[in-house]
Design an enzyme around this catalytic site. Structure first.
Site, PDB file in Angstrom:
ATOM      1  N   HIS A 104      56.899   6.532  20.859  1.00 21.43           N
ATOM      2  CA  HIS A 104      56.124   6.305  22.087  1.00 21.43           C
ATOM      3  C   HIS A 104      56.680   6.811  23.264  1.00 21.43           C
ATOM      4  O   HIS A 104      55.941   7.626  24.295  1.00 21.43           O
ATOM      5  CB  HIS A 104      55.961   4.754  22.118  1.00 21.43           C
ATOM      6  CG  HIS A 104      55.229   4.091  21.320  1.00 21.43           C
ATOM      7  ND1 HIS A 104      55.955   3.274  20.617  1.00 21.43           N
ATOM      8  CD2 HIS A 104      53.963   3.816  20.706  1.00 21.43           C
ATOM      9  CE1 HIS A 104      55.221   2.583  19.637  1.00 21.43           C
ATOM     10  NE2 HIS A 104      53.803   3.151  19.916  1.00 21.43           N
ATOM     11  N   ARG A 128      55.724  -0.585  12.645  1.00 20.54           N
ATOM     12  CA  ARG A 128      55.628  -1.502  11.509  1.00 20.54           C
ATOM     13  C   ARG A 128      56.864  -1.043  10.756  1.00 20.54           C
ATOM     14  O   ARG A 128      57.318  -1.806   9.626  1.00 20.54           O
ATOM     15  CB  ARG A 128      54.567  -0.848  10.379  1.00 20.54           C
ATOM     16  CG  ARG A 128      53.144  -1.473  11.087  1.00 20.54           C
ATOM     17  CD  ARG A 128      51.950  -1.426  10.045  1.00 20.54           C
ATOM     18  NE  ARG A 128      50.731  -2.261  10.661  1.00 20.54           N
ATOM     19  CZ  ARG A 128      49.965  -1.658  11.419  1.00 20.54           C
ATOM     20  NH1 ARG A 128      49.760  -0.256  11.611  1.00 20.54           N
ATOM     21  NH2 ARG A 128      48.950  -2.362  11.871  1.00 20.54           N
ATOM     22  N   ASP A 166      49.221   9.612  13.965  1.00 20.48           N
ATOM     23  CA  ASP A 166      48.023   8.798  13.659  1.00 20.48           C
ATOM     24  C   ASP A 166      46.892   9.979  13.681  1.00 20.48           C
ATOM     25  O   ASP A 166      46.241  10.184  14.619  1.00 20.48           O
ATOM     26  CB  ASP A 166      47.595   7.805  14.673  1.00 20.48           C
ATOM     27  CG  ASP A 166      48.641   6.586  14.275  1.00 20.48           C
ATOM     28  OD1 ASP A 166      48.584   5.942  13.492  1.00 20.48           O
ATOM     29  OD2 ASP A 166      49.357   6.499  15.434  1.00 20.48           O
TER      30      ASP A 166
END
Ligand code: PAF
Length: 282
Positions: free
Chosen positions: A33, A189, A152
């Site tokens: 991030h 995760r 993603d």
């Protein structure tokens, strides 16, 4: 850095900003991030990071309740990274029609058919939930630029389609996947994995790279490559959801004509579902 929880306060804070870059996140921030934030900072604009665990993109049996939440630590990292505004709305602020249990009065974006393949095949409705919240965030923040991670890959593809097909005046910037030393793609995760599982988890990227290498050496029997990789993963405890070779442009199953490919995978290690991908040019 301002931390803002309501749409009205955010709009008022952004009123005089002419160049805004948005980094949408679900929090529990890691180096991946922060790389997206660094890309946003390069744009010399007002950087807004949203932190919102979006219930609309979680299926009934998924990890919404357990999804790691760490707002205070996230804000410290974002402050240090030079972010201007954190937008951290509540569920009711984002979805005023939420009655405490159901979101079934929510107007949603219908994602295109590709959203039912790959991750969408085992997560029905997931990408509609993503597209809906991202469309809402775009309408709330009205950024000129928005940054998303390539980890993603299917999500990135669907968001590009959203922007293009809904004529949104927003440039999408894609950030590279940041990896642990052993190659494991950074993911919120990963915090569910034990130390042992973290070692095993690196194998997913190794197998994707093995397929990439064989394609680069001329192999075109994608199914055989996928089957062999799946068989190598299973003995270490992986439950492979899919491994797929696709056109990086359309995400359609790869043909021998495609030059720009992406190899995508999703697999479970214990209860943790991990995704990864590698792209290549032929
Ligand atoms: O990638 C994510 O963290 C989420 O899917 C996103 C884009 C923030 C939408 O909730």
């Amino acid at each position: 850095m301002q931390i803002i929880e309501t749409v009205a306060a955010l709009r008022s804070a952004l009123k005089h900003q002419s160049h805004i870059t948005l980094v949408p996140t679900m929090g529990n921030l890691h180096a991946g991030h922060l790389h997206l934030v660094a890309l946003a900072k390069q744009q010399a604009s007002c950087v807004v990071v949203s932190i919102f665990v979006n219930p609309l993109q979680f299926g009934a049996n998924e990890d919404l309740a357990n999804y790691p939440r760490s707002l205070e630590a996230d804000c410290e990292k974002l402050d240090a990274a030079g972010v201007d505004i954190v937008f951290a709305p509540s569920v009711i602020e984002m979805y005023p029609q939420f009655d405490g249990q159901h979101l079934n009065q929510t107007m949603t974006v219908t994602a295109p058919a590709i959203a039912n393949e790959l991750c969408g095949a085992s997560r029905p409705g997931h990408f509609s939930g993503v597209a809906t919240v991202v469309a809402k965030l775009f309408n709330i923040v009205m950024p000129q630029l928005a940054v998303f991670g390539k980890k993603d890959f299917q999500q990135l593809h669907i968001i590009r389609a959203l922007v293009q097909q809904f004529n949104l005046p927003i440039t999408i910037v894609a950030g590279d996947t940041i990896r642990e030393h052993n190659g494991l793609a950074m993911s919120s995760r990963n915090s569910f994995l034990s130390a042992d599982q973290k070692n095993t988890a690196a194998q997913l990227q190794q197998e994707l790279n093995a397929i990439k290498l064989q394609i680069q050496h001329g192999s075109t029997d994608f199914n055989a490559l996928i089957l062999a990789a799946t068989e190598r993963l299973q003995p270490s405890g992986w439950l492979v959801d899919y491994i797929s070779v696709r056109s990086a442009l359309s995400l359609a199953p790869a043909t021998t004509q495609d030059q720009s490919l992406v190899i995508l995978a999703a697999a479970k290690l214990g209860n943790t579902r991990l995704i990864d991908n590698v792209d290549l040019l032929r």
